[in-house]
Design a protein around this motif. Structure first.
Motif, short mmCIF file in Angstrom:
data_model
loop_
_atom_site.label_atom_id
_atom_site.label_comp_id
_atom_site.label_asym_id
_atom_site.label_seq_id
_atom_site.Cartn_x
_atom_site.Cartn_y
_atom_site.Cartn_z
N GLN A 12 6.03 -70.14 93.48
CA GLN A 12 6.17 -70.78 92.17
C GLN A 12 7.60 -71.24 91.93
O GLN A 12 7.83 -72.28 91.30
CB GLN A 12 5.75 -69.81 91.05
CG GLN A 12 4.27 -69.42 91.10
CD GLN A 12 4.02 -68.16 91.92
OE1 GLN A 12 4.68 -67.94 92.93
NE2 GLN A 12 3.08 -67.34 91.47
N ARG A 13 8.56 -70.47 92.44
CA ARG A 13 9.98 -70.83 92.28
C ARG A 13 10.30 -72.15 92.98
O ARG A 13 10.96 -73.03 92.42
CB ARG A 13 10.87 -69.70 92.82
CG ARG A 13 12.34 -69.82 92.44
CD ARG A 13 13.19 -68.85 93.25
NE ARG A 13 13.27 -69.29 94.63
CZ ARG A 13 14.06 -70.26 95.07
NH1 ARG A 13 14.83 -70.92 94.23
NH2 ARG A 13 14.08 -70.60 96.34
N GLU A 15 8.11 -74.48 93.77
CA GLU A 15 7.40 -75.54 93.05
C GLU A 15 8.19 -76.00 91.83
O GLU A 15 8.26 -77.20 91.53
CB GLU A 15 6.01 -75.04 92.61
CG GLU A 15 5.02 -74.88 93.76
CD GLU A 15 3.70 -74.30 93.32
OE1 GLU A 15 3.59 -73.91 92.12
OE2 GLU A 15 2.77 -74.22 94.15
N GLU A 16 8.81 -75.05 91.13
CA GLU A 16 9.60 -75.39 89.95
C GLU A 16 10.86 -76.17 90.34
O GLU A 16 11.24 -77.13 89.67
CB GLU A 16 9.98 -74.11 89.20
CG GLU A 16 10.67 -74.34 87.88
CD GLU A 16 9.76 -74.91 86.80
OE1 GLU A 16 10.20 -74.95 85.64
OE2 GLU A 16 8.62 -75.34 87.11
N ARG A 19 9.86 -79.64 91.04
CA ARG A 19 9.48 -80.36 89.82
C ARG A 19 10.64 -81.17 89.25
O ARG A 19 10.45 -82.24 88.66
CB ARG A 19 8.97 -79.37 88.77
CG ARG A 19 8.52 -80.02 87.46
CD ARG A 19 8.02 -78.99 86.47
NE ARG A 19 9.08 -78.17 85.92
CZ ARG A 19 9.83 -78.53 84.88
NH1 ARG A 19 9.65 -79.70 84.29
NH2 ARG A 19 10.77 -77.71 84.42
N TYR A 20 11.85 -80.68 89.45
CA TYR A 20 13.02 -81.36 88.89
C TYR A 20 13.41 -82.64 89.65
O TYR A 20 14.23 -83.41 89.17
CB TYR A 20 14.22 -80.41 88.84
CG TYR A 20 14.16 -79.43 87.70
CD1 TYR A 20 14.48 -79.82 86.41
CD2 TYR A 20 13.74 -78.12 87.89
CE1 TYR A 20 14.42 -78.94 85.34
CE2 TYR A 20 13.67 -77.23 86.83
CZ TYR A 20 14.01 -77.64 85.56
OH TYR A 20 13.93 -76.76 84.51
N SER A 120 14.96 -72.03 84.96
CA SER A 120 14.23 -73.17 84.40
C SER A 120 13.54 -72.79 83.10
O SER A 120 13.49 -71.63 82.71
CB SER A 120 13.19 -73.68 85.41
OG SER A 120 12.09 -72.78 85.47
N SER A 122 10.53 -72.53 82.56
CA SER A 122 9.39 -71.65 82.80
C SER A 122 9.82 -70.27 83.30
O SER A 122 8.98 -69.46 83.68
CB SER A 122 8.43 -72.29 83.81
OG SER A 122 9.05 -72.38 85.08
#
Length: 399
Positions: A12-13, A15-16, A19-20, A120, A122
């Motif tokens: 998940q990290r 992926e985040e 995302r940026y 982030s 999230s």
């Protein structure tokens, strides 16, 4: 040297971080100024905005160092992203985790390190704002507070940067929509108006064969307008975040049959041979409205690119805990140059076998709608006798 463990939520990290959309981009003044300010406040010769990727730390901004990145396994920042507050190493030579680290024994000769996690919106740490020096040091409370505040400002700048990129993409897409509306809608509407005027003026003098031809022309043009308006409406709702996703267990059979009935006139106009093998017992986890939109668009494309009296074959299969909707046609296929980005962005679309205009919205929309359901839309690149597209959705049945 002791390398840092992976983050407990590493997938998940990453992926985040992705995302940026910031990795391997050019220097930016707003971020460089924050890095310079961190160095000045903390009194260090080096300061970095370091983003921790899968196997490297990459520097979005840097002061006092030229290297653009270093391996993750030797990165101090890999340790820092596991902390909630500033991670500080007063003297690396006296810390067993770093004493024999190549970055300590050689350039840039790190002795002091302090890194504030870049967390982030999230809650995922994607990197650090760090300060480094070649002599032992310790930050006071005010310097640590300032480093934390500046790290939050880095995230704010990355969010603002991402927001601006999304706005630019939306503006580009909107321009394409306006072009579609002014060009692609005008042609079928002109056809409808022209034929309608002729029927109004000459209906009493036209023979039945000519009347049937004109009725076919009006129907065909109306179907084009309907499809395009539907795609524009769906695209607009999706861009505005108004598309609601309600995934539940359902058979694809009624959705497919409903769509086939709706498009019956389109098939008849080109005298297409439609065959299907739909297993009613196959149940997918899907959103009914999004899935119907995908099925309708895929069928419309198959009709558009398949010549008269061609064949379209539809089937559903269950494999490896997934449900697949497969549509195969004997049309002109998809050009190699757009195959890889077919479902990602609005791409230029070819004209159909009877000159039908293309607007490039449908497949982009379908790809997004598939992803919203934890599914996938793919092209079978090995199929050469036309096009073969596969919608994959999670199965509702436990394997």
């Amino acid at each position: 040297m002791i390398s840092a463990d992976l983050h407990p939520q590493e997938t998940q990290r990453i992926e985040e971080l992705l995302r940026y959309e910031v990795l391997d981009t050019e220097d930016e003044k707003a971020l460089d100024e924050l890095t310079q300010l961190a160095s000045a406040i903390c009194g260090t010769s080096i300061s970095l905005i370091s983003l921790v990727d899968k196997d490297r730390q990459w520097f979005k901004s840097r002061v006092g160092i030229d290297a653009p990145e270093t391996p993750r396994e030797i990165a101090f920042c890999s340790h820092a992203i596991l902390q909630d507050q500033v991670f500080e190493v007063p003297d690396a030579l006296e810390d067993e985790r770093f004493a024999d680290n190549p970055l300590v024994l050689g350039g840039p000769d790190i002795r002091f390190y302090a890194g504030a996690p870049l967390v982030s919106t999230s809650g995922m740490p994607i990197g650090t704002l760090c300060v480094i020096d070649t002599v032992p040091k310790k930050l006071d409370e005010k310097q640590q507070l300032a480093l934390n505040i500046l790290a939050k400002q880095v995230i704010s700048q990355l969010e603002l940067r991402l927001h601006n990129r999304h706005l630019q993409r939306m503006q580009k897409d909107q321009q394409q929509i306006f072009a579609v509306m002014s060009h692609d809608l005008r042609s079928p509407f002109n056809g409808i108006l022209g034929l309608s005027k002729m029927l109004y003026k000459k209906a009493d003098t036209l023979n039945p064969e000519r009347l049937a031809q004109m009725a076919d022309g009006i129907l065909e043009a109306s179907l084009k307008v309907y499809q395009l308006l539907d795609e524009i409406l769906q695209w607009s709702r999706n861009q505005l975040g108004a598309v609601q996703v309600e995934v539940k267990a359902m058979s694809l059979h009624p959705l497919i049959i409903e769509t086939l009935d709706l498009m019956e006139e389109s098939f008849a106009l080109k005298k297409l041979n439609i065959k299907h093998s739909i297993n009613e017992d196959i149940v997918a986890m899907a959103d009914a409205n999004l899935t119907k939109t995908i099925i309708r668009n895929l069928l419309a494309n198959a009709v558009k690119y398949t010549p008269e009296q061609g064949h379209i074959y539809i089937e559903t299969v269950s494999i490896d805990g997934k449900v697949q909707f497969i549509i195969t046609d004997t049309g002109q296929g998809i050009p190699l140059e757009i195959k890889d980005e077919l479902f990602c962005d609005c791409v230029a679309s070819m004209c159909g076998t009877q000159g039908e205009s293309g607007h490039g919205l449908g497949l982009s929309l379908c790809g997004d709608f598939a992803r919203k359901q934890q599914g996938n839309l793919a092209l079978d690149k090995d199929y050469v006798d036309g096009a073969k597209l596969i919608l994959t959705l999670p199965s509702a049945l436990k394997s």
